[in-house]
Design a protein around this motif. Structure first.
Motif, PDB file in Angstrom:
ATOM      1  N   GLN A 288       0.844  -1.182   0.000  1.00 15.23           N
ATOM      2  CA  GLN A 288       0.000   0.000   0.000  1.00 15.23           C
ATOM      3  C   GLN A 288       0.881   1.235   0.000  1.00 15.23           C
ATOM      4  O   GLN A 288       1.502   1.578   0.988  1.00 15.23           O
ATOM      5  CB  GLN A 288      -0.920   0.012   1.206  1.00 15.23           C
ATOM      6  CG  GLN A 288      -1.925   1.130   1.153  1.00 15.23           C
ATOM      7  CD  GLN A 288      -3.072   0.894   2.103  1.00 15.23           C
ATOM      8  OE1 GLN A 288      -3.286  -0.202   2.572  1.00 15.23           O
ATOM      9  NE2 GLN A 288      -3.796   1.958   2.389  1.00 15.23           N
ATOM     10  N   ASN A 289       0.954   1.880  -1.145  1.00 13.64           N
ATOM     11  CA  ASN A 289       1.721   3.098  -1.373  1.00 13.64           C
ATOM     12  C   ASN A 289       3.225   2.925  -1.147  1.00 13.64           C
ATOM     13  O   ASN A 289       3.895   3.824  -0.662  1.00 13.64           O
ATOM     14  CB  ASN A 289       1.174   4.276  -0.570  1.00 13.64           C
ATOM     15  CG  ASN A 289       1.432   5.590  -1.291  1.00 13.64           C
ATOM     16  OD1 ASN A 289       1.636   5.618  -2.497  1.00 13.64           O
ATOM     17  ND2 ASN A 289       1.432   6.663  -0.557  1.00 13.64           N
ATOM     18  N   PHE A 290       3.756   1.739  -1.492  1.00 11.26           N
ATOM     19  CA  PHE A 290       5.210   1.591  -1.557  1.00 11.26           C
ATOM     20  C   PHE A 290       5.563   0.588  -2.645  1.00 11.26           C
ATOM     21  O   PHE A 290       4.792  -0.301  -2.979  1.00 11.26           O
ATOM     22  CB  PHE A 290       5.825   1.194  -0.207  1.00 11.26           C
ATOM     23  CG  PHE A 290       5.687  -0.261   0.149  1.00 11.26           C
ATOM     24  CD1 PHE A 290       6.615  -1.193  -0.284  1.00 11.26           C
ATOM     25  CD2 PHE A 290       4.631  -0.698   0.928  1.00 11.26           C
ATOM     26  CE1 PHE A 290       6.484  -2.535   0.033  1.00 11.26           C
ATOM     27  CE2 PHE A 290       4.494  -2.039   1.261  1.00 11.26           C
ATOM     28  CZ  PHE A 290       5.415  -2.955   0.812  1.00 11.26           C
ATOM     29  N   LEU A 291       6.740   0.789  -3.212  1.00 11.54           N
ATOM     30  CA  LEU A 291       7.302  -0.103  -4.216  1.00 11.54           C
ATOM     31  C   LEU A 291       8.735  -0.424  -3.814  1.00 11.54           C
ATOM     32  O   LEU A 291       9.437   0.441  -3.292  1.00 11.54           O
ATOM     33  CB  LEU A 291       7.340   0.573  -5.591  1.00 11.54           C
ATOM     34  CG  LEU A 291       6.029   0.909  -6.263  1.00 11.54           C
ATOM     35  CD1 LEU A 291       6.270   1.852  -7.444  1.00 11.54           C
ATOM     36  CD2 LEU A 291       5.358  -0.360  -6.752  1.00 11.54           C
ATOM     37  N   THR A 292       9.161  -1.642  -4.058  1.00 12.77           N
ATOM     38  CA  THR A 292      10.559  -1.998  -3.856  1.00 12.77           C
ATOM     39  C   THR A 292      11.038  -2.812  -5.048  1.00 12.77           C
ATOM     40  O   THR A 292      10.255  -3.512  -5.687  1.00 12.77           O
ATOM     41  CB  THR A 292      10.791  -2.824  -2.563  1.00 12.77           C
ATOM     42  OG1 THR A 292      10.084  -4.065  -2.663  1.00 12.77           O
ATOM     43  CG2 THR A 292      10.345  -2.063  -1.332  1.00 12.77           C
ATOM     44  N   ALA A 293      12.312  -2.696  -5.335  1.00 12.54           N
ATOM     45  CA  ALA A 293      12.943  -3.489  -6.390  1.00 12.54           C
ATOM     46  C   ALA A 293      14.422  -3.593  -6.077  1.00 12.54           C
ATOM     47  O   ALA A 293      14.979  -2.767  -5.346  1.00 12.54           O
ATOM     48  CB  ALA A 293      12.742  -2.834  -7.754  1.00 12.54           C
ATOM     49  N   ASP A 294      15.055  -4.622  -6.601  1.00 16.15           N
ATOM     50  CA  ASP A 294      16.505  -4.711  -6.498  1.00 16.15           C
ATOM     51  C   ASP A 294      17.032  -5.430  -7.725  1.00 16.15           C
ATOM     52  O   ASP A 294      16.315  -6.161  -8.394  1.00 16.15           O
ATOM     53  CB  ASP A 294      16.945  -5.397  -5.198  1.00 16.15           C
ATOM     54  CG  ASP A 294      16.543  -6.851  -5.137  1.00 16.15           C
ATOM     55  OD1 ASP A 294      17.300  -7.687  -5.656  1.00 16.15           O
ATOM     56  OD2 ASP A 294      15.475  -7.161  -4.583  1.00 16.15           O
TER      57      ASP A 294
END
Length: 107
Positions: A41-47
């Motif tokens: 909810q209202n966050f994104l992560t990637a690596d």
């Protein structure tokens, strides 16, 4: 000189309607983010791992944040964790047939 990095990206408090544009902008800056997104909810992560050749990791982080701000239409919280993988500290342990081990203790 090219340097090998792992980049971990966290984006928070962005406009949800701009999510796809934000992802596209981030992937344009670091192709290794493609297909590596986690969403909440209202966050994104990637690596992802890849090479930096002409800029420092701090310059890359600033450029990435700028591209995300532009895609979002305003600043949001962007965190970039850059880990230099070419020269990580490590410990090496070597054992052979002459090493007499009982439950991890040399005898």
């Amino acid at each position: 000189m090219s340097r090998f990095y792992r980049m971990m990206l966290e984006i928070e408090d962005f406009d949800p309607e701009k999510k796809e544009a934000i992802i596209k902008a981030a992937e344009h800056e670091w192709i290794s983010f493609q297909g590596c997104w986690d969403e909440g909810q209202n966050f994104l992560t990637a690596d992802g791992e890849g090479n930096l050749s002409w800029q420092s990791d701090s310059e890359f982080a600033e450029e990435l944040a700028g591209a995300i701000f532009q895609a979002n239409g305003k600043p949001c919280k962007v965190t970039v964790r850059a880990t230099y993988l070419d020269d990580l500290p490590f410990e090496e342990y070597s054992f052979d047939e002459d090493s007499k081990l009982i439950y991890g203790t040399l005898i």
